[in-house]
Scaffold this active site. Structure first.
Site, PDB file in Angstrom:
ATOM      1  N   GLY A   7       0.794  -1.223   0.000  1.00  0.00           N
ATOM      2  CA  GLY A   7       0.000   0.000   0.000  1.00  0.00           C
ATOM      3  C   GLY A   7       0.824   1.270   0.000  1.00  0.00           C
ATOM      4  N   VAL A  10      11.744   3.790   2.688  1.00  0.00           N
ATOM      5  CA  VAL A  10      12.039   3.857   1.261  1.00  0.00           C
ATOM      6  C   VAL A  10      11.446   2.685   0.501  1.00  0.00           C
ATOM      7  CG1 VAL A  10      13.894   3.835  -0.457  1.00  0.00           C
ATOM      8  CG2 VAL A  10      14.124   5.222   1.617  1.00  0.00           C
ATOM      9  N   SER A  27       8.938   0.681   1.320  1.00  0.00           N
ATOM     10  CA  SER A  27       7.479   0.731   1.329  1.00  0.00           C
ATOM     11  C   SER A  27       6.949   1.679   0.262  1.00  0.00           C
ATOM     12  CB  SER A  27       6.982   1.167   2.719  1.00  0.00           C
ATOM     13  OG  SER A  27       5.593   1.404   2.705  1.00  0.00           O
ATOM     14  N   HIS A  63      -2.204   3.425   9.968  1.00  0.00           N
ATOM     15  CA  HIS A  63      -2.426   2.006   9.709  1.00  0.00           C
ATOM     16  C   HIS A  63      -1.787   1.111  10.770  1.00  0.00           C
ATOM     17  CE1 HIS A  63       1.572   2.532   7.914  1.00  0.00           C
ATOM     18  NE2 HIS A  63       1.724   1.221   7.945  1.00  0.00           N
ATOM     19  N   ARG A  64      -0.785   1.647  11.494  1.00  0.00           N
ATOM     20  CA  ARG A  64      -0.156   0.866  12.554  1.00  0.00           C
ATOM     21  C   ARG A  64      -0.741   1.216  13.925  1.00  0.00           C
ATOM     22  NH1 ARG A  64       5.328  -1.860  12.022  1.00  0.00           N
ATOM     23  NH2 ARG A  64       3.880  -3.298  13.042  1.00  0.00           N
ATOM     24  N   GLU A 104       7.579   3.023  19.137  1.00  0.00           N
ATOM     25  CA  GLU A 104       7.665   2.050  18.044  1.00  0.00           C
ATOM     26  C   GLU A 104       8.156   0.684  18.512  1.00  0.00           C
ATOM     27  OE1 GLU A 104       7.037   2.883  14.479  1.00  0.00           O
ATOM     28  OE2 GLU A 104       5.938   4.468  15.500  1.00  0.00           O
ATOM     29  N   HIS A 147      13.693   3.461  11.755  1.00  0.00           N
ATOM     30  CA  HIS A 147      13.876   2.839  13.068  1.00  0.00           C
ATOM     31  C   HIS A 147      15.357   2.561  13.287  1.00  0.00           C
ATOM     32  CE1 HIS A 147       9.549   1.106  12.717  1.00  0.00           C
ATOM     33  NE2 HIS A 147       9.540   2.141  13.532  1.00  0.00           N
ATOM     34  N   ASN A 162       8.134  -4.504   1.116  1.00  0.00           N
ATOM     35  CA  ASN A 162       7.216  -3.661   1.875  1.00  0.00           C
ATOM     36  C   ASN A 162       7.911  -2.932   3.015  1.00  0.00           C
ATOM     37  OD1 ASN A 162       4.634  -2.694   1.814  1.00  0.00           O
ATOM     38  ND2 ASN A 162       3.709  -4.391   2.922  1.00  0.00           N
ATOM     39  N   CYS A 189      12.941  -6.977  11.602  1.00  0.00           N
ATOM     40  CA  CYS A 189      11.565  -6.479  11.740  1.00  0.00           C
ATOM     41  C   CYS A 189      10.593  -7.609  12.055  1.00  0.00           C
ATOM     42  CB  CYS A 189      11.122  -5.790  10.453  1.00  0.00           C
ATOM     43  SG  CYS A 189      11.859  -4.174  10.142  1.00  0.00           S
TER      44      CYS A 189
END
EC number: 3.5.3.23
Length: 448
Positions: free
Chosen positions: A19, A26, A28, A137-138, A174, A250, A365, A371
């Site tokens: 999305g 970068v 994503s 979205h998160r 985060e 991050h 993504n 991650c």
């Protein structure tokens, strides 16, 4: 008593799609609107879990979220049946539907911050779900994340759970993507390393100019208080604002640590020498010998690091005391990064071996090996208290691959997200998954 670092990897959800939702990430943004392959993504992640389990590492699995999040769309004013909510969102506000379908919960390094019992005041393992307030979205993930973690680590004698911090910019959190723990042994008191991008209230700290700094100092300090961490066991460091503006959203995109070792890029932090000295002094008082490996910009640029995800790797301790680095295939595809890794492993230093995994679906993504996992240090008693259904075994791997083959699509585009059938497929799959993992009712559709 023996202790372990257990990696709980995020299981990629059935709505895995590109999305382009994460401004500042970068990968994503550059792959936005491409068609994805949810089945391949989930199987790639499971293959990594199985491989690490077979190498002798403790491995678990963390369930994905219900998507699309129809309840979130209802809170934004869409009404009617579930199918009508999806249809109206697709017609009137497609970006909101895309956001509600995000499978970003697969990157469970952002699920929570975890402090082992050896570090906390009450001698329990503490979890604080991340509010992920920087991205809509998160930001909708943490209620389900909290329920899933509560079902995995349910014994209150050993585990303590905290709600996400206030959902405001000043307390942007985060999770473990900006948190590392150093220790001589996983069962001994260690030093918890919190990295922040900005301060919400103290103007002395510089901020990036292009991309947002997602983690605040104040959020990190609040988590440390909630977990009952002493000042002698905590170090705070600021991420270099200039690397955030180059796509290092991050800290785990520019540094990774484990045991007594920090592996980091030369440009990762501000006041690096001061930070390293503090880590060395505090870990030394706890019986550890802090060591660092600095990757010079002359050999690997920040751009190389971002594109290859060299530092978004897993640094694992082996029985002989050496370390293994788990990297994505993209590292082998970058000439400078691959040459650096060859030189590193042949030098006879701390990191003796590199293993490469194909995680292309996740990488496109914006998330690599680091991650995809949440690290939880547990002693034998605590490990025995974990819900056994989420600990990876050969039979569980077989069951989950069959589950993915049965329920996942092998192609998903933005237009497919508007299909109400996708919601039914997702709920059917997740209802079966909660039985496989013995989680009970953790999803909204199972509770409401």
């Amino acid at each position: 008593m023996k202790s372990y670092e257990v990696n709980f990897d995020g299981l990629v959800g059935p709505t895995h799609n590109y999305g382009g939702l994460s401004y500042g990430n970068v990968a994503s943004q550059s792959n936005s609107q491409q068609s994805s392959n949810p089945k391949e993504a989930a199987l790639q992640g499971l293959a990594k879990m199985k491989a690490l389990m077979e190498m002798g590492f403790q491995q678990g699995v963390l369930a994905p979220q219900e998507r699309p999040d129809v309840a979130a769309l209802r809170r934004l004013g869409f009404s009617g049946s579930d199918a009508q909510v999806i249809e109206r969102a697709a017609k009137d506000a497609m970006p909101l539907l895309v956001a509600s379908c995000s499978a970003s919960s697969m990157w469970v390094a952002n699920a929570a911050t975890v402090s082992p019992s050896a570090d906390t005041a009450d001698g329990r393992v503490h979890f604080t779900a991340a509010n992920l307030n920087c991205k809509y979205h998160r930001s909708i993930e943490h209620p389900t994340t909290s329920r899933v973690l509560g079902a995995m680590f349910a014994d209150q004698k050993h585990f303590a759970h905290h709600a996400a911090l206030p959902a405001v910019a000043q307390f942007g959190d985060e999770g473990a993507a900006n948190h590392t723990r150093f220790c001589r042994d996983y069962g001994q008191a260690g030093v918890e390393f919190f990295v922040f991008g900005r301060s919400a209230f103290d103007t002395r700290y510089p901020a990036p100019q292009k991309y947002p700094a997602r983690q605040t100092l104040e959020a990190s300090q609040a988590v440390a208080r909630l977990h009952g961490l002493g000042d002698d066991g905590v170090v705070y460091a600021q991420q270099n604002p200039s690397v955030i503006d180059q796509g290092v959203f991050h800290n785990d995109v520019i540094a990774v640590g484990n045991g007594e070792v920090l592996f980091y890029h030369e440009d990762a932090f501000l006041e690096t020498d001061k930070m390293l000295a503090e880590l060395q002094a505090k870990l030394g008082k706890r019986g550890g010998n802090f060591q660092s490996i600095c990757v010079p910009r002359s050999q690997v640029t920040v751009e190389d690091a971002v594109r290859s995800y060299l530092f978004n790797s897993q640094l694992l301790s082996r029985a002989d005391g050496s370390m293994l680095l788990i990297v994505p295939e993209e590292c082998r595809g970058n000439e400078r990064v691959w040459q650096y890794l060859q030189d590193l492993t042949s030098s006879g230093g701390l990191i003796r071996e590199v293993k490469v995994f194909d995680l292309k679906q996740s990488m496109q993504n914006g998330g690599g090996p680091a991650c995809l996992r949440l690290r939880v240090a547990l002693n034998q008693t605590e490990l025995a208290a974990v819900n056994p259904g989420v600990i990876m075994t050969a039979p569980l791997y077989g069951t989950l691959t069959q589950w993915v083959d049965k329920h996942y699509r092998d192609r998903l585009s933005e237009n497919d997200l508007a299909d109400p059938q996708l919601l039914l497929e997702c709920r059917t799959a997740l209802d079966e998954l909660t039985q496989i993992l013995k989680l009970g009712a953790v999803y909204p559709f199972q509770i409401n």
